[in-house]
Design a protein around this motif. Structure first.
Motif, mmCIF file in Angstrom:
data_model
loop_
_atom_site.group_PDB
_atom_site.id
_atom_site.type_symbol
_atom_site.label_atom_id
_atom_site.label_comp_id
_atom_site.label_asym_id
_atom_site.label_seq_id
_atom_site.Cartn_x
_atom_site.Cartn_y
_atom_site.Cartn_z
ATOM 1 N N LEU A 1 0.818 -1.212 0.000
ATOM 2 C CA LEU A 1 0.000 0.000 0.000
ATOM 3 C C LEU A 1 0.856 1.268 0.000
ATOM 4 C CD1 LEU A 1 -2.806 -1.120 2.465
ATOM 5 C CD2 LEU A 1 -3.007 -0.754 -0.002
ATOM 6 N N LYS A 2 2.046 1.181 0.547
ATOM 7 C CA LYS A 2 2.957 2.328 0.563
ATOM 8 C C LYS A 2 3.580 2.578 -0.801
ATOM 9 C CE LYS A 2 7.198 4.027 2.784
ATOM 10 N NZ LYS A 2 8.269 3.712 3.776
ATOM 11 N N ASN A 3 3.779 1.512 -1.578
ATOM 12 C CA ASN A 3 4.566 1.620 -2.806
ATOM 13 C C ASN A 3 3.769 1.544 -4.108
ATOM 14 O OD1 ASN A 3 7.644 1.603 -2.068
ATOM 15 N ND2 ASN A 3 6.682 0.140 -0.672
ATOM 16 N N ILE A 4 2.500 1.128 -4.051
ATOM 17 C CA ILE A 4 1.688 1.006 -5.258
ATOM 18 C C ILE A 4 0.595 2.071 -5.243
ATOM 19 C CG2 ILE A 4 0.190 -0.484 -6.617
ATOM 20 C CD1 ILE A 4 3.092 -1.405 -6.517
ATOM 21 N N LYS A 5 0.500 2.841 -6.308
ATOM 22 C CA LYS A 5 -0.522 3.878 -6.415
ATOM 23 C C LYS A 5 -1.808 3.263 -6.967
ATOM 24 C CE LYS A 5 -1.604 8.353 -8.515
ATOM 25 N NZ LYS A 5 -1.142 9.423 -9.445
ATOM 26 N N ILE A 6 -2.879 3.311 -6.180
ATOM 27 C CA ILE A 6 -4.180 2.779 -6.573
ATOM 28 C C ILE A 6 -5.098 3.965 -6.850
ATOM 29 C CG2 ILE A 6 -6.120 1.320 -5.888
ATOM 30 C CD1 ILE A 6 -4.108 -0.006 -3.886
ATOM 31 N N THR A 7 -5.724 3.991 -8.027
ATOM 32 C CA THR A 7 -6.402 5.213 -8.459
ATOM 33 C C THR A 7 -7.921 5.160 -8.453
ATOM 34 O OG1 THR A 7 -6.263 4.494 -10.779
ATOM 35 C CG2 THR A 7 -4.450 5.858 -9.927
ATOM 36 N N ASN A 8 -8.536 3.975 -8.487
ATOM 37 C CA ASN A 8 -9.979 3.935 -8.675
ATOM 38 C C ASN A 8 -10.717 3.116 -7.614
ATOM 39 O OD1 ASN A 8 -12.461 4.395 -10.200
ATOM 40 N ND2 ASN A 8 -12.308 2.249 -10.795
ATOM 41 N N LYS A 9 -10.259 1.875 -7.386
ATOM 42 C CA LYS A 9 -10.983 0.994 -6.462
ATOM 43 C C LYS A 9 -10.002 0.130 -5.689
ATOM 44 C CE LYS A 9 -14.641 -2.522 -6.303
ATOM 45 N NZ LYS A 9 -15.656 -3.282 -7.074
ATOM 46 N N PHE A 10 -10.249 0.010 -4.375
ATOM 47 C CA PHE A 10 -9.436 -0.862 -3.531
ATOM 48 C C PHE A 10 -10.349 -1.702 -2.662
ATOM 49 C CE2 PHE A 10 -7.138 -1.469 0.617
ATOM 50 C CZ PHE A 10 -6.306 -2.481 0.145
ATOM 51 N N SER A 11 -10.148 -3.032 -2.726
ATOM 52 C CA SER A 11 -10.909 -3.966 -1.891
ATOM 53 C C SER A 11 -9.933 -4.834 -1.120
ATOM 54 C CB SER A 11 -11.826 -4.848 -2.740
ATOM 55 O OG SER A 11 -12.848 -4.083 -3.351
ATOM 56 N N SER A 12 -10.109 -4.894 0.197
ATOM 57 C CA SER A 12 -9.246 -5.707 1.046
ATOM 58 C C SER A 12 -10.072 -6.797 1.729
ATOM 59 C CB SER A 12 -8.565 -4.844 2.115
ATOM 60 O OG SER A 12 -7.935 -5.661 3.087
ATOM 61 N N TYR A 13 -9.608 -8.054 1.567
ATOM 62 C CA TYR A 13 -10.203 -9.186 2.250
ATOM 63 C C TYR A 13 -9.171 -9.809 3.190
ATOM 64 C CZ TYR A 13 -13.675 -8.552 -1.392
ATOM 65 O OH TYR A 13 -14.632 -8.003 -2.222
ATOM 66 N N LEU A 14 -8.239 -8.978 3.636
ATOM 67 C CA LEU A 14 -7.170 -9.432 4.515
ATOM 68 C C LEU A 14 -7.658 -9.504 5.961
ATOM 69 C CD1 LEU A 14 -4.273 -7.207 3.091
ATOM 70 C CD2 LEU A 14 -4.885 -9.543 2.426
ATOM 71 N N HIS A 15 -6.967 -10.320 6.757
ATOM 72 C CA HIS A 15 -7.253 -10.418 8.188
ATOM 73 C C HIS A 15 -6.103 -9.734 8.925
ATOM 74 C CE1 HIS A 15 -10.684 -13.189 7.800
ATOM 75 N NE2 HIS A 15 -10.013 -13.657 6.758
ATOM 76 N N ILE A 16 -6.221 -8.423 9.074
ATOM 77 C CA ILE A 16 -5.179 -7.644 9.751
ATOM 78 C C ILE A 16 -5.155 -8.029 11.218
ATOM 79 C CG2 ILE A 16 -4.381 -5.321 10.301
ATOM 80 C CD1 ILE A 16 -4.220 -6.126 7.325
ATOM 81 N N LYS A 17 -3.943 -8.238 11.739
ATOM 82 C CA LYS A 17 -3.813 -8.857 13.059
ATOM 83 C C LYS A 17 -3.942 -7.883 14.235
ATOM 84 C CE LYS A 17 -3.310 -13.076 11.769
ATOM 85 N NZ LYS A 17 -3.867 -12.833 10.431
ATOM 86 N N ASN A 18 -3.679 -6.602 14.034
ATOM 87 C CA ASN A 18 -3.756 -5.690 15.180
ATOM 88 C C ASN A 18 -4.070 -4.278 14.730
ATOM 89 O OD1 ASN A 18 -1.139 -4.298 14.573
ATOM 90 N ND2 ASN A 18 -0.321 -6.324 14.988
ATOM 91 N N ASP A 19 -4.407 -3.430 15.696
ATOM 92 C CA ASP A 19 -4.788 -2.049 15.414
ATOM 93 C C ASP A 19 -3.598 -1.188 15.025
ATOM 94 O OD1 ASP A 19 -7.348 -2.773 16.065
ATOM 95 O OD2 ASP A 19 -7.222 -2.063 18.137
ATOM 96 N N ASN A 20 -2.383 -1.695 15.185
ATOM 97 C CA ASN A 20 -1.188 -0.909 14.864
ATOM 98 C C ASN A 20 -0.763 -1.061 13.405
ATOM 99 O OD1 ASN A 20 -0.910 -0.017 17.564
ATOM 100 N ND2 ASN A 20 0.071 -1.961 18.115
ATOM 101 N N PHE A 21 -1.592 -1.695 12.595
ATOM 102 C CA PHE A 21 -1.307 -1.840 11.173
ATOM 103 C C PHE A 21 -1.089 -0.464 10.556
ATOM 104 C CE2 PHE A 21 -3.125 -2.161 6.790
ATOM 105 C CZ PHE A 21 -2.100 -2.929 6.250
#
Length: 335
Positions: free
Chosen positions: A179-199
């Motif tokens: 997410l830091k290195n790829i520029k997304i311009t129109n739509k982003f969908s995440s189905y990830l299971h982020i492990k903590n609030d410090n993401f």
């Protein structure tokens, strides 16, 4: 019997060559470009490639998709370590559309996939990937190098979909790096299971659509950072008090000025009114009042009743409950 002489395509005038290319499917164009340096050069000179779509899948099956004009022909390169299916071609046709799939064997499919991606992007003169699908725990050791490869070879991604196959796998660091290195311009969908609030993943801004399936890590402060037209937050843990503060900021035009639609998990609309809107001026619309409001995926739907609040510039938000894919959803639409 001797085979006939090949058609001397390179001896034709350029306009005639271009007409021949227009009759080719993407596989034929790519295969022609790989014959020699000259055929690659000729392929790159074509002027009609803006109608083509390049899609990349970095999941359990590494793929490159090339779709022709209006998606009438779609070609899929699939990279495999199974030598038995190398070169296998499958053709599917429906509704006047044609789909071609070909399997390519490699003992190093990730590198082979990267090389083909670079070649395809080069001959079709694409600096933007139309769709990127990536399963973050499919090739964990390759996540950083894949992100670096994409960053080097494309300027942006139009639509990005991130997945993970095993909920317990920790992909926080690699997802944040992408997410830091790829520029997304129109739509982003995440189905990830982020492990903590410090993401520390950077949420793309100025999107038409943002969909986070497991949004427990989206707290109040991160909610304020979002700047997208359509936002879907599933399984979020934002409190009623925080929603109350959020809507007060929205009314005062201090946040989410571009927001047109927000959707969260189902909640009883009367309880929402009592717990969130208790000190916010609002109007309960009669059930007989019917309005066509924006919903998800830039669609519209006729909604009965609802609860309205107004922003200081006159914009109205209507809160309502409706069914999506057979499930009740709580939403707000700006109009």
């Amino acid at each position: 019997m001797d085979s006939p002489n090949p058609f001397p395509i390179l001896r034709l005038p350029f306009l005639a060559i271009e007409e021949v290319f227009k009759a080719m499917n993407p596989f034929e164009i790519i295969n022609f470009s790989m014959i020699s340096k000259r055929t690659k050069s000729v392929t790159q000179q074509m002027t009609f490639y803006s109608k083509y779509s390049i899609q990349i899948n970095a999941s359990e099956m590494l793929e490159i998709w090339v779709a022709g004009p209006k998606y009438m022909t779609q070609c899929f390169y699939k990279f495999t370590t199974n030598q038995k299916i190398n070169g296998e071609v499958v053709e599917n046709t429906w509704n006047n559309r044609n789909e071609l799939l070909v399997w390519k064997y490699s003992n190093n499919p990730v590198e082979e996939w990267k090389n083909m991606c670079k070649h395809v992007l080069g001959i079709f003169k694409k600096e933007t990937i139309d769709v990127l699908l990536m399963t973050m725990d499919a090739f964990v050791n390759q996540n950083v190098s894949t992100t670096d490869f994409l960053k080097t070879n494309v300027k942006s991604v139009n639509e990005c979909y991130l997945y993970q196959s095993v909920k317990e796998n920790d992909i926080n660091e690699h997802a944040a790096y992408l997410l830091k290195n790829i520029k997304i311009t129109n739509k982003f969908s995440s189905y990830l299971h982020i492990k903590n609030d410090n993401f520390n993943g950077k949420i793309p801004k100025n999107l038409k659509e943002l969909h986070i399936d497991n949004s427990q890590w989206i707290g109040y402060e991160r909610l304020l950072e979002i700047d997208c037209k359509s936002v879907i937050l599933e399984k979020n843990l934002i409190t009623n008090k925080e929603w109350n503060m959020f809507f007060k900021k929205w009314i005062a035009m201090k946040t989410h000025l571009n927001l047109e639609y927000l959707e969260i998990d189902y909640r009883d609309i009367e309880k929402f009114r009592a717990l969130v809107l208790h000190d916010i001026p609002h109007e309960v619309m009669d059930g007989g009042v019917k309005r066509v409001l924006k919903t998800c995926f830039n669609l519209t739907q006729e909604i009965n009743g609802g609860i309205d609040i107004r922003r200081i510039d006159g914009k109205t938000v209507t809160f309502f409950v409706y069914q999506k894919f057979g499930t009740d959803r709580f939403a707000m639409s700006v109009h």
